[in-house]
Enzyme design. Structure first.
Site, short mmCIF file in Angstrom:
data_model
loop_
_atom_site.label_atom_id
_atom_site.label_comp_id
_atom_site.label_asym_id
_atom_site.label_seq_id
_atom_site.Cartn_x
_atom_site.Cartn_y
_atom_site.Cartn_z
N ASP A 1 35.99 -6.72 14.80
CA ASP A 1 34.95 -6.57 13.74
C ASP A 1 35.68 -6.37 12.46
OD1 ASP A 1 32.62 -6.13 12.25
OD2 ASP A 1 31.82 -5.24 14.28
N ASP B 1 31.80 -8.19 8.88
CA ASP B 1 30.69 -7.38 8.46
C ASP B 1 30.25 -7.87 7.09
OD1 ASP B 1 29.28 -4.90 9.53
OD2 ASP B 1 30.28 -4.33 7.61
N GLU C 1 28.60 -12.01 9.03
CA GLU C 1 27.14 -11.42 9.11
C GLU C 1 26.60 -11.53 7.66
OE1 GLU C 1 24.92 -7.19 9.86
OE2 GLU C 1 26.96 -7.18 8.66
C1 GLC Z 1 26.78 -4.40 9.04
C2 GLC Z 1 26.87 -3.47 10.54
C3 GLC Z 1 26.18 -2.25 10.45
C4 GLC Z 1 26.76 -1.55 9.39
C5 GLC Z 1 26.99 -2.16 7.93
C6 GLC Z 1 27.72 -1.49 6.97
O1 GLC Z 1 25.30 -4.82 8.85
O2 GLC Z 1 26.44 -4.13 11.44
O3 GLC Z 1 26.17 -1.52 11.66
O4 GLC Z 1 25.96 -0.22 9.38
O5 GLC Z 1 27.34 -3.42 8.24
O6 GLC Z 1 29.04 -1.76 7.27
#
Ligand code: GLC
Ligand code: CA
Length: 554
Positions: free
Chosen positions: A98, A200, A253
């Site tokens: 990650d 992320d 993401e």
């Molecule tokens: C992403 C992660 C989540 C986290 C956020 C801030 O959405 O999947 O778990 O809280 O980013 O880093």
């Protein structure tokens, strides 16, 4: 469509804190992971994605990183990580890290330096601004997690931006030094042998110049000024130059992503900057905008979303398919049925794994874990759950009402310890108390039980994944949604002479499935199903609760 290893693979996601505790301190760790690699391999997956393993004060359980080049002592050491990496590779499992670079922890060295003042070389690593006037934040932005998106620092009379929790200051990606740091972090892990990154909230890294006020919302005000920001593409291109030196995989993401926007980043060709993206549209079929504004689940919405992503990306870009992760409540409790847990668990797995794209499976999903149903807010651990609870209470909603939403929508639902056995603490830890409570249903739902039951969701997932592996049509075929009644989601995959029919019922009620005339299911080969005795009448059938069937169609 060009074949690539990452298109062939399926991925298992580990949220390390709750996966397996190897040293008996109540917290999952790498020793625990190593002990379960054979289990992971046995599922038929090809890679593991680890939610953050780095040192972190855990304001957001690892998504607040204090050191990008080390492993949290909760989870082990860097050497143990290398051992794990070796052991995974020996088994043919890739390892995906990650990469959280929208923000760091407020305990990261850079931030500690940064807040020493404007002359510090790290000051511009973060987004500092003066107040609009004394006591007034630089703009009206709100964080996703915790009130205002600005935190005041008395020593230097400036505010820093955090679009997530207070302990997660946003990095200033406009600073070329920060981008160099990101590239070096990538190299550090790739040189060690890691196979890729899940990036992320990567679409948040570029903020609009001048940080203008945002459209007022109860939370995340300002998001239109940093989601898909002005320099995002440019920065991703820079990162890609590094990634291109390696044969690695990237999935970004991307909250609020649409197919049209996604294609700018993931369309195959010169301008591609990520292999694929996690969008959220299919996770909004039982809510509006956020999981906390709950609505009844609508299969029709789900079908539309999948149709769009399957069709719009076909032969152009690659999907990343998931139905659970550490941010999402358990899918059976949302789109399936706890009453028909096994049936709906298998149906949901079929529904998404047989679509085109790389499937991701979240720990516990493969045994059909369900929401934790924790009735009292003081037992919750996640900063966003606690803050959403407080926000609802502040808006005047009762504890009872708010807890009902919390039990349905909180991320904690996905974060209870993995249920391995019927023993104390579900075999997750030998400590008296795990760091977070185990779901009470572990006596019925655990890996040991599932291994011993030939009809379990676990064995079914193994079949699904091996079916996908063996059949290129599942990976590369096209996708055609069939017109059916609203609770049935049926689609056909075509490739060459082959045709695969997938039928999924999202209802416990009987629904009539009628196959289009040009196909004949009576003479077709049933390849997967979640019930016995799969009768066909008049080229169709009445579905049983949450039934799924898969046919090679003649
Ligand atoms: C992403 C992660 C989540 C986290 C956020 C801030 O959405 O999947 O778990 O809280 O980013 O880093
Ligand atoms: Ca431990």
């Amino acid at each position: 469509m060009e074949k690539k290893w990452f298109k062939e693979m399926s991925v298992y996601q580990i949220w390390p804190r709750s996966f397996c505790d190897g040293n008996g301190d109540g917290i999952g760790d790498l020793k625990g992971v190593i002990s379960k690699l054979d289990y992971i391999k046995s599922l038929g997956v090809d890679a593991i994605w680890f939610s953050p393993l780095y040192p972190s004060p855990n304001a957001d359980y690892g998504y607040d990183i204090a050191d990008y080049r080390n492993i949290s002592s909760d989870y082990g050491t860097l050497d143990e990580f290398k051992t794990m990496l070796d052991e995974a590779h020996k088994r043919g499992l890739k390892v995906i890290m990650d990469l959280v670079v929208n923000h760091t922890s407020d305990e990261h060295e850079w931030f500690k330096e940064s807040k020493k003042g404007e002359n510090n070389p790290y000051h511009d690593y973060y987004i500092w601004r003066k107040g609009r006037k004394p006591g007034k934040e630089p703009n009206n932005w709100l964080s996703t997690f915790q009130g205002k998106a600005w935190e005041y620092c008395k020593e230097i009379d400036k505010y820093y931006l955090h679009v997530f929790a207070k302990g997660q200051p946003d990095l200033n990606m406009d600073n070329p030094k920060v981008r160099e740091e990101v590239k070096n972090i990538m190299r550090f892990w790739l040189d060690m042998g890691v196979d890729g990154f899940r990036e992320d909230v990567i679409t948040f890294i570029s903020k609009k110049e001048g940080l203008p006020n945002g459209f007022p919302l109860p939370t995340a005000t300002g998001i239109e000024h940093y989601s898909n920001g002005p320099h995002l593409m440019e920065y991703l291109h820079e990162f890609k130059d590094v990634l291109d030196e390696y044969d690695c995989f990237t999935v970004g993401e991307a909250p609020m992503m649409t197919t049209k926007k996604a294609l700018k980043f993931i369309r195959e060709g010169e301008n591609q900057v990520l292999n694929t993206m996690f969008h959220f549209e299919h996770m909004n079929c039982d809510n509006i905008i956020t999981n906390w504004i709950v609505t009844p689940f609508r299969p029709s919405k789900l079908k539309k979303v999948y149709k769009r992503w399957q069709e719009d990306l076909y032969k152009k870009a690659w999907n990343a398919n998931y139905i659970e992760n550490h941010d999402q409540p358990r899918i059976i409790s949302r789109y399936g049925s706890e009453k028909y847990r096994v049936e709906s668990g298998k149906m949901l797995g079929t529904m998404y794994i047989l679509q085109s794209g790389t499937p991701f499976i979240y720990q516990g999903q493969e045994i059909g874990m369900t929401n934790a149903n924790i009735p009292s807010i003081d037992r919750y651990k996640d900063v966003s759950s606690i803050n959403n609870y407080n926000l609802f209470r502040k808006l005047g909603f009762s504890d009872k009402f708010t807890m009902k939403i919390c039990m349905y929508a909180a991320r904690d639902n996905a974060r209870t310890p993995m249920q391995w056995t019927n023993d104390k603490n579900a075999g997750f830890t030998t400590a008296d108390e795990p760091w977070f409570e185990v779901n009470k249903n572990y006596h019925e739902i655990n890996v040991q039980q599932a291994e011993n039951d030939p009809d379990s969701i676990l064995h079914y997932y193994r079949k699904l994944l091996s079916f996908r592996k063996e059949n290129d049509i599942v990976k590369y075929g096209d996708f055609q949604l069939l017109n059916t009644e609203k609770n049935i989601f049926a689609y056909i995959r075509h490739m060459g002479e082959q045709q695969l029919l997938v039928v999924c019922s999202f209802s416990e009620k009987e629904c009539a499935f009628r196959c289009p005339k040009q196909f004949d299911i009576e003479s077709s080969e049933l390849v997967l199903s979640n019930y016995d005795k799969n009768i066909v009448i008049h080229n169709g059938f009445m579905t049983r609760p949450y039934e799924t069937r898969v046919y090679f169609i003649k």
